[in-house]
Write an enzyme that holds these catalytic residues in place. Structure first.
Site, PDB file in Angstrom:
ATOM      1  N   CYS A 378     -38.150 -10.678  21.427  1.00 54.28           N
ATOM      2  CA  CYS A 378     -38.037 -10.115  22.771  1.00 54.28           C
ATOM      3  C   CYS A 378     -37.906  -8.589  22.696  1.00 54.28           C
ATOM      4  O   CYS A 378     -38.864  -7.889  22.404  1.00 54.28           O
ATOM      5  CB  CYS A 378     -36.881 -10.776  23.510  1.00 54.28           C
ATOM      6  N   HIS A 514     -38.599 -16.286  22.637  1.00 54.03           N
ATOM      7  CA  HIS A 514     -37.355 -16.584  21.913  1.00 54.03           C
ATOM      8  C   HIS A 514     -37.528 -17.873  21.096  1.00 54.03           C
ATOM      9  O   HIS A 514     -37.158 -18.960  21.557  1.00 54.03           O
ATOM     10  CB  HIS A 514     -36.196 -16.744  22.892  1.00 54.03           C
ATOM     11  N   GLU A 516     -35.822 -18.960  18.715  1.00 56.33           N
ATOM     12  CA  GLU A 516     -34.540 -19.552  18.302  1.00 56.33           C
ATOM     13  C   GLU A 516     -34.126 -20.723  19.178  1.00 56.33           C
ATOM     14  O   GLU A 516     -33.386 -21.609  18.741  1.00 56.33           O
ATOM     15  CB  GLU A 516     -33.428 -18.490  18.300  1.00 56.33           C
TER      16      GLU A 516
END
EC number: 6.3.4.2
Length: 543
Positions: A378, A514, A516
């Site tokens: 990001c 993102h 994750e």
């Protein structure tokens, strides 16, 4: 029909209700049941989207774009069910809906009260979120006795009564402290916590007792006697070195069987072999790597919870221990990049605001010039782009309009229009509200064949979750690409840059999304797995 397990906490906060609940969910899922989880948050914010990460921890984003509590990240890492906006709601969201209906006249002139109007809305949302699953585990945030939690506790009490004991269980998590001076554990706080819970009409069926060490059988029997809970339903949950050991610890004490017997479910024994593989990889690393996370919210590790976990998952996949060094980006500004010299890889995560931004840009430059593996997430992509524009593409004072509205080279700017996952055109301006106005949720990204990121994913089309309102400025994109930066992923309409990389660098990838949020201990994530593998290679060659 859905069966409900309501999870509450007592004595102190931060006992790990979410982890304990998710671990139980993992065992039930391993028995072949369909399981979902809900988190009810008592705070008055409509969602955590505008809350400080230093106060609240990270904001976890779901596929459908909900900005939710970080506990939903735990849920997705432990079970296969994907969470949605129905799996998390707050006091603020409930009151917002009730007041909206009152203004429409839906209540036909009635006096709006906490009981029944607020509690009915809570029950409606719980039933809606649980629909279609064998078991729904519903976690109530906060601690029993908190004023803010009272409407939620009353709502689950009512719902438990309405569906009946055959379809509802109450699980209460408490602390059993150890007193070094006397060498004893103390059960009185647990007794008082259950007494408080019973005073509002809830009798726990399962007690999970958190403690430093395993509770002696005599203390478990004492707790059972004073709380009116069966001996076998008093579960000892001691501190462990890995949260992924908890499913096996709960199964060993028969917690899943208590649930299955209560609900009369017919299912197989739990197969925890996948979790055993995770624990084996965790316990048998072949080497270790040092990865620096250059952030601005480093004083609270939970601000980057999913990134921390994703790095650990990648370590499992590579049989490497990942030592994460949280480095304040302002320290890079004040002390210089020499504090990065012992790192095997650098990660710059998401964030907002100007503070510490030059430190992140300096870290990206250090990684580029010294061939250190770099993963930008990001804002981490945006700073990599700014750094490249300034120092390679000749765009002096290039910046994002978020940090410098008057920059001569606005390489990153506000997204004013985009297509969401449903194909709807979204429009934003500088004056739009901050809450709920970002580009959110899972979006389709097209990867360019022959790029490193395409190699990592092994696919030309991927879905990743987003949470941002700034993007690459297409008016300057060609100039930056001409200087050597490769755009390796684009949005569906080809208007938004999703991934960039440096072709002549061993491993330098940065994405606007993102990754994750979709990493799990059992599956990992291709970007993080590749990143940690690159760190391992760099460590062998340079350290």
């Amino acid at each position: 029909m859905t069966n409900y397990i309501f999870v509450t906490g007592g004595v102190v906060s931060s006992l790990g209700k979410g982890i304990a609940a998710a671990s139980l969910a993992a065992i039930l899922e391993a028995r072949g049941l369909t399981v979902t989880m809900l988190k009810l948050d008592p705070y008055i914010n409509v969602d955590p989207g505008t809350m400080s990460p230093i106060q609240h921890g990270e904001v976890f984003v779901t596929d459908d774009g909900a900005e939710t509590d970080l506990d939903l990240g735990h849920y997705e890492r432990f079970i296969r069910t994907r969470m949605t906006k129905r799996n998390n709601f707050t006091t603020g969201r409930v009151y917002e809906e009730v007041l909206k209906r009152e203004r429409r006249g839906d209540y036909l002139g009635a006096t709006i009260q906490v009981i029944p109007h607020i509690t009915n809305e809570i029950k409606r949302r719980v039933i809606e979120g649980a629909e279609g699953h064998d078991v729904a585990i519903v976690e109530v945030g906060g601690t029993v006795g908190d004023i803010e939690s009272q409407p939620f506790l009353e709502a689950i009490r009512q719902l438990g009564t309405e569906v009946g004991r055959e379809r509802a269980m109450f699980m209460h998590l408490t602390l059993v402290p150890y007193m070094p001076a006397s060498g004893e554990v103390k059960t009185k706080p647990t007794q008082h916590s259950v007494k408080e819970l019973r005073s509002i009409g809830i009798q726990p069926d399962i007690l999970v007792c958190r403690s430093v060490g395993a509770l002696p059988a005599s203390e478990r029997s004492k707790i059972a006697l004073f709380t009116n809970v069966a001996d076998k339903a008093v579960i000892s949950l001691k501190d462990v070195d890995s949260i992924y050991r908890i499913p096996a610890a709960l199964k060993a004490q028969g917690m899943d069987q208590l649930v299955v017997d209560r609900f009369g479910l017919e299912c197989n024994e739990a197969d925890l072999s996948e979790w055993e593989q995770v624990l084996y990889a965790e316990s048998n690393p072949t080497a270790e790597v040092n990865i620096g996370m250059i952030g601005k919210y480093v004083e609270l590790p939970d601000a980057y919870k999913s990134v921390n976990e994703a790095l650990k998952h990648a370590g499992l996949k590579n049989r490497l221990t990942v030592n994460i060094h949280h480095i304040d980006s302002q320290d890079v500004e004040s002390k210089g990049t020499q504090i990065l010299e012992q790192l095997d890889a650098i990660l710059v995560p998401g964030g907002f605001g100007e503070r510490g931004i030059e430190g992140k840009i300096a870290a990206a430059r250090y990684a580029r010039e010294n061939k250190v593996p770099y993963l930008g997430i990001c804002l981490g992509m945006q700073v990599a782009l700014i750094e490249y524009a300034r120092n390679v593409a000749g765009m002096e004072k290039a910046n994002s309009t978020e940090f410098d509205p008057e920059t001569p080279y606005p390489v990153v700017g506000l997204i004013t229009e985009w297509l969401d996952a449903a194909g709807t055109t979204e429009v934003r301006t500088e004056t739009s509200d901050l809450g709920g106005t970002m580009r959110l949720g899972s979006q389709l990204c097209h990867l360019i064949e022959g790029t490193k990121v395409h190699e990592m994913y092994g696919n030309a089309e991927i879905y990743e979750r987003h949470r941002h309102r700034y993007e690459v400025n297409n008016n300057l994109r060609d100039q930056i690409e001409a200087a050597g930066l490769k755009v390796s992923g684009l949005s569906t309409d080809k208007r938004l840059v999703e991934v960039v990389e440096i072709p002549d660098h061993p491993w330098f990838i940065a994405g606007q999304f993102h990754p994750e949020f979709t990493s799990t201990p059992r599956d990992g994530h291709p970007l993080f797995t590749g990143f940690v593998a690159a760190a391992g290679k760099y460590q062998k060659e340079n350290h």
